[in-house]
Design a protein around this motif. Structure first.
Motif, PDB file in Angstrom:
ATOM      1  N   MET A 179      -4.504   5.941 -14.998  1.00  0.00           N
ATOM      2  CA  MET A 179      -5.155   4.755 -15.569  1.00  0.00           C
ATOM      3  C   MET A 179      -4.191   3.973 -16.459  1.00  0.00           C
ATOM      4  SD  MET A 179      -8.957   6.307 -16.436  1.00  0.00           S
ATOM      5  CE  MET A 179      -9.561   4.778 -17.126  1.00  0.00           C
ATOM      6  N   GLU A 180      -3.349   4.686 -17.192  1.00  0.00           N
ATOM      7  CA  GLU A 180      -2.384   4.022 -18.070  1.00  0.00           C
ATOM      8  C   GLU A 180      -1.394   3.207 -17.254  1.00  0.00           C
ATOM      9  OE1 GLU A 180       1.309   3.297 -19.987  1.00  0.00           O
ATOM     10  OE2 GLU A 180       1.139   5.017 -18.647  1.00  0.00           O
ATOM     11  N   LYS A 181      -0.946   3.746 -16.114  1.00  0.00           N
ATOM     12  CA  LYS A 181       0.005   3.027 -15.269  1.00  0.00           C
ATOM     13  C   LYS A 181      -0.655   1.817 -14.608  1.00  0.00           C
ATOM     14  CE  LYS A 181       3.197   5.870 -16.315  1.00  0.00           C
ATOM     15  NZ  LYS A 181       4.196   5.456 -17.335  1.00  0.00           N
ATOM     16  N   ILE A 182      -1.885   1.962 -14.186  1.00  0.00           N
ATOM     17  CA  ILE A 182      -2.605   0.840 -13.569  1.00  0.00           C
ATOM     18  C   ILE A 182      -2.819  -0.267 -14.593  1.00  0.00           C
ATOM     19  CG2 ILE A 182      -4.773   0.139 -12.485  1.00  0.00           C
ATOM     20  CD1 ILE A 182      -2.782   1.852 -10.762  1.00  0.00           C
ATOM     21  N   ASP A 183      -3.120   0.124 -15.823  1.00  0.00           N
ATOM     22  CA  ASP A 183      -3.294  -0.865 -16.887  1.00  0.00           C
ATOM     23  C   ASP A 183      -1.985  -1.591 -17.158  1.00  0.00           C
ATOM     24  OD1 ASP A 183      -4.917  -2.004 -19.152  1.00  0.00           O
ATOM     25  OD2 ASP A 183      -3.336  -1.045 -20.318  1.00  0.00           O
ATOM     26  N   ARG A 184      -0.861  -0.860 -17.119  1.00  0.00           N
ATOM     27  CA  ARG A 184       0.434  -1.471 -17.383  1.00  0.00           C
ATOM     28  C   ARG A 184       0.805  -2.458 -16.280  1.00  0.00           C
ATOM     29  NH1 ARG A 184       5.353   2.421 -18.864  1.00  0.00           N
ATOM     30  NH2 ARG A 184       3.841   2.907 -20.496  1.00  0.00           N
ATOM     31  N   ILE A 185       0.413  -2.151 -15.046  1.00  0.00           N
ATOM     32  CA  ILE A 185       0.685  -3.072 -13.940  1.00  0.00           C
ATOM     33  C   ILE A 185      -0.042  -4.393 -14.155  1.00  0.00           C
ATOM     34  CG2 ILE A 185       0.224  -3.479 -11.478  1.00  0.00           C
ATOM     35  CD1 ILE A 185       0.733  -0.457 -11.066  1.00  0.00           C
ATOM     36  N   ILE A 188       5.156  -3.047  -8.277  1.00  0.00           N
ATOM     37  CA  ILE A 188       3.804  -3.567  -8.046  1.00  0.00           C
ATOM     38  C   ILE A 188       3.473  -4.669  -9.046  1.00  0.00           C
ATOM     39  CG2 ILE A 188       1.353  -2.971  -7.957  1.00  0.00           C
ATOM     40  CD1 ILE A 188       3.034  -1.969  -5.604  1.00  0.00           C
ATOM     41  N   HIS A 189       4.002  -4.560 -10.248  1.00  0.00           N
ATOM     42  CA  HIS A 189       3.789  -5.627 -11.237  1.00  0.00           C
ATOM     43  C   HIS A 189       4.371  -6.944 -10.729  1.00  0.00           C
ATOM     44  CE1 HIS A 189       3.089  -7.329 -15.208  1.00  0.00           C
ATOM     45  NE2 HIS A 189       4.317  -7.829 -15.170  1.00  0.00           N
ATOM     46  N   ARG A 190       5.562  -6.879 -10.151  1.00  0.00           N
ATOM     47  CA  ARG A 190       6.179  -8.091  -9.599  1.00  0.00           C
ATOM     48  C   ARG A 190       5.381  -8.614  -8.402  1.00  0.00           C
ATOM     49  NH1 ARG A 190      11.052  -5.308 -11.029  1.00  0.00           N
ATOM     50  NH2 ARG A 190      11.147  -4.305  -8.977  1.00  0.00           N
ATOM     51  N   MET A 191       4.919  -7.688  -7.560  1.00  0.00           N
ATOM     52  CA  MET A 191       4.119  -8.103  -6.407  1.00  0.00           C
ATOM     53  C   MET A 191       2.819  -8.752  -6.846  1.00  0.00           C
ATOM     54  SD  MET A 191       4.619  -4.909  -3.774  1.00  0.00           S
ATOM     55  CE  MET A 191       6.127  -4.716  -2.808  1.00  0.00           C
ATOM     56  N   LEU A 192       2.261  -8.270  -7.944  1.00  0.00           N
ATOM     57  CA  LEU A 192       1.007  -8.830  -8.469  1.00  0.00           C
ATOM     58  C   LEU A 192       1.196 -10.292  -8.868  1.00  0.00           C
ATOM     59  CD1 LEU A 192      -1.929  -7.945  -9.229  1.00  0.00           C
ATOM     60  CD2 LEU A 192      -1.069  -7.568 -11.547  1.00  0.00           C
ATOM     61  N   ASP A 193       2.350 -10.585  -9.417  1.00  0.00           N
ATOM     62  CA  ASP A 193       2.632 -11.973  -9.801  1.00  0.00           C
ATOM     63  C   ASP A 193       2.718 -12.887  -8.583  1.00  0.00           C
ATOM     64  OD1 ASP A 193       2.697 -11.359 -12.489  1.00  0.00           O
ATOM     65  OD2 ASP A 193       4.871 -11.073 -12.552  1.00  0.00           O
ATOM     66  N   ASN A 194       3.190 -12.328  -7.465  1.00  0.00           N
ATOM     67  CA  ASN A 194       3.364 -13.137  -6.250  1.00  0.00           C
ATOM     68  C   ASN A 194       2.083 -13.281  -5.441  1.00  0.00           C
ATOM     69  OD1 ASN A 194       6.107 -13.571  -6.732  1.00  0.00           O
ATOM     70  ND2 ASN A 194       6.684 -11.657  -5.722  1.00  0.00           N
ATOM     71  N   ASP A 195       1.294 -12.212  -5.371  1.00  0.00           N
ATOM     72  CA  ASP A 195       0.081 -12.245  -4.548  1.00  0.00           C
ATOM     73  C   ASP A 195      -0.921 -11.228  -5.083  1.00  0.00           C
ATOM     74  OD1 ASP A 195      -1.884 -12.295  -2.603  1.00  0.00           O
ATOM     75  OD2 ASP A 195      -0.486 -12.342  -0.917  1.00  0.00           O
ATOM     76  N   HIS A 250      10.897   7.429 -10.873  1.00  0.00           N
ATOM     77  CA  HIS A 250      10.289   6.950  -9.629  1.00  0.00           C
ATOM     78  C   HIS A 250       8.968   6.230  -9.922  1.00  0.00           C
ATOM     79  CE1 HIS A 250      12.464  10.221  -7.029  1.00  0.00           C
ATOM     80  NE2 HIS A 250      13.293   9.434  -7.662  1.00  0.00           N
ATOM     81  N   LEU A 251       8.185   6.836 -10.799  1.00  0.00           N
ATOM     82  CA  LEU A 251       6.891   6.253 -11.153  1.00  0.00           C
ATOM     83  C   LEU A 251       7.077   4.898 -11.834  1.00  0.00           C
ATOM     84  CD1 LEU A 251       3.826   6.327 -11.540  1.00  0.00           C
ATOM     85  CD2 LEU A 251       4.170   7.862 -13.499  1.00  0.00           C
ATOM     86  N   GLN A 252       8.020   4.816 -12.754  1.00  0.00           N
ATOM     87  CA  GLN A 252       8.251   3.553 -13.448  1.00  0.00           C
ATOM     88  C   GLN A 252       8.762   2.479 -12.496  1.00  0.00           C
ATOM     89  OE1 GLN A 252       7.414   2.815 -16.681  1.00  0.00           O
ATOM     90  NE2 GLN A 252       7.818   0.755 -15.890  1.00  0.00           N
ATOM     91  N   HIS A 253       9.583   2.881 -11.544  1.00  0.00           N
ATOM     92  CA  HIS A 253      10.077   1.923 -10.553  1.00  0.00           C
ATOM     93  C   HIS A 253       8.906   1.356  -9.749  1.00  0.00           C
ATOM     94  CE1 HIS A 253      13.010   0.055  -7.879  1.00  0.00           C
ATOM     95  NE2 HIS A 253      12.286   0.473  -6.862  1.00  0.00           N
ATOM     96  N   GLY A 254       7.976   2.226  -9.384  1.00  0.00           N
ATOM     97  CA  GLY A 254       6.804   1.771  -8.645  1.00  0.00           C
ATOM     98  C   GLY A 254       5.954   0.819  -9.469  1.00  0.00           C
ATOM     99  N   ALA A 282       0.832  -1.212   0.000  1.00  0.00           N
ATOM    100  CA  ALA A 282       0.000   0.000   0.000  1.00  0.00           C
ATOM    101  C   ALA A 282       0.865   1.261   0.000  1.00  0.00           C
ATOM    102  CB  ALA A 282      -0.941  -0.006   1.202  1.00  0.00           C
ATOM    103  N   CYS A 283       1.990   1.214   0.704  1.00  0.00           N
ATOM    104  CA  CYS A 283       2.893   2.368   0.747  1.00  0.00           C
ATOM    105  C   CYS A 283       3.450   2.664  -0.643  1.00  0.00           C
ATOM    106  CB  CYS A 283       4.045   2.108   1.719  1.00  0.00           C
ATOM    107  SG  CYS A 283       3.577   1.989   3.456  1.00  0.00           S
ATOM    108  N   ILE A 284       3.890   1.616  -1.353  1.00  0.00           N
ATOM    109  CA  ILE A 284       4.443   1.810  -2.695  1.00  0.00           C
ATOM    110  C   ILE A 284       3.375   2.330  -3.644  1.00  0.00           C
ATOM    111  CG2 ILE A 284       5.418   0.616  -4.700  1.00  0.00           C
ATOM    112  CD1 ILE A 284       6.794  -1.295  -2.752  1.00  0.00           C
ATOM    113  N   ILE A 285       2.181   1.773  -3.570  1.00  0.00           N
ATOM    114  CA  ILE A 285       1.101   2.223  -4.450  1.00  0.00           C
ATOM    115  C   ILE A 285       0.769   3.692  -4.189  1.00  0.00           C
ATOM    116  CG2 ILE A 285      -1.366   1.958  -4.967  1.00  0.00           C
ATOM    117  CD1 ILE A 285      -0.981  -1.070  -4.501  1.00  0.00           C
ATOM    118  N   ALA A 286       0.686   4.064  -2.925  1.00  0.00           N
ATOM    119  CA  ALA A 286       0.345   5.446  -2.578  1.00  0.00           C
ATOM    120  C   ALA A 286       1.411   6.422  -3.056  1.00  0.00           C
ATOM    121  CB  ALA A 286       0.146   5.567  -1.070  1.00  0.00           C
TER     122      ALA A 286
END
Length: 268
Positions: free
Chosen positions: A225-231, A156-163, A148-152, A106-110
């Protein structure tokens, strides 16, 4: 509004200086909050390389604060180092609360997704029809905020794969806590910043630099929205959150903690 002033006339006008005082001080507030957020996140990170990277991100944001302060002195407009508007305090409080719960996701997403999305839009806006010093600095900071945004996004993309379930939970929580506050700052209103800076609210109009708030909101939402879609988040789960964001009136946002407001409320 078409700008017919020369750059010299624009920079020397009080309306332009008041505008930059308002925008830059609010931006400094966001950078200070980002320093706090990143340093809050560091103890939650196990990987040493990632920990070092987040420390660097905090250092980048601190450098932005100092660079923006120097810009204010050079162009000659007032600014201050501190968080004035309550939105920043509320977002920072959310990150601290989630950090206490060990909720790094949640911290990274925020911070890395939501706050950095608005940072890229803000620094893009500061490159349009401003003076050469502001344009140059904004362009330089913009590149770091994009990183910074791309790193986030990558994190989160990697975290999505895990959980995936945990990421969707954290996203919904962060979205509801952070995005209304962020959107409310793209608005011809402030709670007390003009009072603290001793500038006239009536002169703070983004028309001076040919900006339209509706377009800024659209740019921010589109980027988000574009970043959320990319995640790769589930569209069925995020679509209702986006709909409510578009439908909300940002001028109606109110801080949960009234003690966060200092000075006289003002609006333009």
């Amino acid at each position: 509004m078409s700008n017919i002033l020369t750059e010299t006339q624009r920079v020397q006008s009080q309306a332009y200086k008041d505008l930059l005082a308002y925008v830059v001080t609010n931006t400094i507030s966001g950078e200070i909050m980002a320093v706090n957020n990143y340093t809050t996140m560091v103890p939650l990170i196990d990987d040493v390389d990632e920990k070092i990277h987040v420390v660097k991100q905090a250092r980048d944001e601190g450098g932005h604060v100092n660079a923006l302060s120097k810009l204010a002195a050079h162009v000659d407009f007032p600014t201050m180092k501190g968080m004035v508007e309550p939105q920043w305090k509320e977002i920072g409080r959310f990150v601290k609360e989630r950090a206490r719960e060990g909720d790094l996701t949640a911290c990274i997403i925020a911070q890395d997704i939501m706050v950095e999305t608005f940072a890229t839009v803000a620094y893009t806006a500061l490159q349009r029809n401003t003076d050469k010093h502001t344009r140059s600095l904004a362009a330089s900071i913009y590149l770091e905020e994009v990183a910074h945004l791309q790193h986030g996004v990558d994190q989160i993309h990697r975290m999505l794969d895990n959980d995936a379930e945990d990421v969707h939970r954290a996203f919904e929580m962060a979205h509801k806590a952070v995005m209304p506050a962020m959107m409310s700052m793209v608005n011809y209103n402030c709670f007390s910043l003009c009072d603290q800076l001793k500038i006239k609210c009536s002169t703070v109009s983004l028309g001076v630099i040919e900006q339209d708030l509706d377009q800024l909101r659209i740019d921010a939402i589109d980027t988000y929205m574009e970043k959320i879609d990319r995640i790769g988040l589930d569209p069925n789960r995020v679509a209702p959150l986006f709909s409510s964001l578009v439908d909300d009136d940002p001028s109606k946002w109110q801080p949960k903690n009234k003690d966060d407001i200092s000075g006289i409320s003002c609006c333009h």
